[in-house]
Design a protein around this motif. Structure first.
Motif, short mmCIF file in Angstrom:
data_model
loop_
_atom_site.label_atom_id
_atom_site.label_comp_id
_atom_site.label_asym_id
_atom_site.label_seq_id
_atom_site.Cartn_x
_atom_site.Cartn_y
_atom_site.Cartn_z
N ASN A 83 0.77 -1.46 0.00
CA ASN A 83 0.57 -0.53 -0.16
C ASN A 83 0.68 1.45 -0.06
O ASN A 83 0.22 2.77 0.63
CB ASN A 83 -1.29 -0.24 1.34
CG ASN A 83 -0.21 0.08 2.50
OD1 ASN A 83 0.99 -0.23 2.57
ND2 ASN A 83 -0.63 0.52 4.00
N HIS A 122 -0.59 4.35 -2.57
CA HIS A 122 -2.10 4.88 -2.18
C HIS A 122 -1.98 6.43 -1.80
O HIS A 122 -0.95 7.28 -1.09
CB HIS A 122 -2.17 4.86 -0.49
CG HIS A 122 -2.63 3.15 -0.63
ND1 HIS A 122 -3.42 2.39 -0.14
CD2 HIS A 122 -3.03 2.47 -1.71
CE1 HIS A 122 -3.77 1.46 -0.04
NE2 HIS A 122 -3.00 1.01 -1.78
N VAL A 123 -1.95 6.78 -2.06
CA VAL A 123 -2.74 8.70 -2.11
C VAL A 123 -2.58 9.58 -1.02
O VAL A 123 -2.70 8.68 0.33
CB VAL A 123 -3.71 9.50 -3.50
CG1 VAL A 123 -3.36 8.46 -4.46
CG2 VAL A 123 -5.29 8.78 -2.18
N THR A 176 -4.27 12.14 0.04
CA THR A 176 -5.33 12.87 -0.31
C THR A 176 -6.12 11.63 -0.75
O THR A 176 -5.91 12.20 -2.35
CB THR A 176 -5.35 14.46 -0.94
OG1 THR A 176 -4.22 15.01 0.05
CG2 THR A 176 -6.69 14.84 -0.58
N PRO A 177 -7.01 11.38 0.26
CA PRO A 177 -7.72 10.75 -0.81
C PRO A 177 -8.52 11.80 -1.84
O PRO A 177 -9.35 12.61 -1.68
CB PRO A 177 -9.24 9.41 0.57
CG PRO A 177 -8.17 10.45 0.84
CD PRO A 177 -7.12 11.27 1.55
N LEU A 178 -8.84 9.89 -2.87
CA LEU A 178 -9.58 10.68 -4.53
C LEU A 178 -11.13 10.44 -3.96
O LEU A 178 -11.13 9.09 -2.95
CB LEU A 178 -8.68 9.90 -5.33
CG LEU A 178 -7.09 10.22 -5.80
CD1 LEU A 178 -6.90 9.00 -6.72
CD2 LEU A 178 -7.26 11.72 -5.97
N LEU A 181 -12.55 7.53 -8.42
CA LEU A 181 -12.11 6.50 -8.60
C LEU A 181 -12.91 5.83 -9.74
O LEU A 181 -12.74 5.31 -10.33
CB LEU A 181 -12.07 6.28 -7.41
CG LEU A 181 -11.43 7.15 -5.72
CD1 LEU A 181 -12.08 5.64 -4.81
CD2 LEU A 181 -9.89 6.34 -6.32
#
Length: 101
Positions: free
Chosen positions: A11, A14-15, A17-19, A24
């Motif tokens: 992982n 993983h970004v 800042t969540p998209l 997505l």
């Protein structure tokens, strides 16, 4: 990190800042996926990729690259400083390393 029973690379891409879900969904519809690479791959191919990467990104090579990285960063920041001077500054301050505030 050498404890492969507790630490996995699966992982690490993983970004930060969540998209948003809408983004997505668009990426999924387009078939976008991040292919297994060194930083997101806990599969058996990880050690081989790591060996290849280590030839290029070891402590000595990274240390040797620092002057070049500093020079490029200074050049880019000089351009930003010039723009800020031409408009009279901004709310943020750009300070050279070691310079008095």
């Amino acid at each position: 990190m050498l404890d492969t029973e507790r630490f996995f690379p699966d992982n690490t891409q993983h970004v930060v800042t969540p998209l948003p879900v809408s983004v997505l969904r668009i990426l999924a519809r387009a078939g976008f996926t991040i292919p297994p690479a060194l930083a997101n791959n806990g599969a058996p191919s990880h050690p081989g990729l790591r060996r290849v990467g280590t030839r290029f990104f070891n402590a000595q090579r990274v240390q040797a690259a620092i002057p070049v990285i500093d020079a490029v960063a200074d050049e880019l920041l000089d351009g930003v400083r010039g723009q800020l001077d031409s408009i009279g500054g901004c709310v943020c301050r750009l300070v050279r390393a070691g310079a008095a505030g």
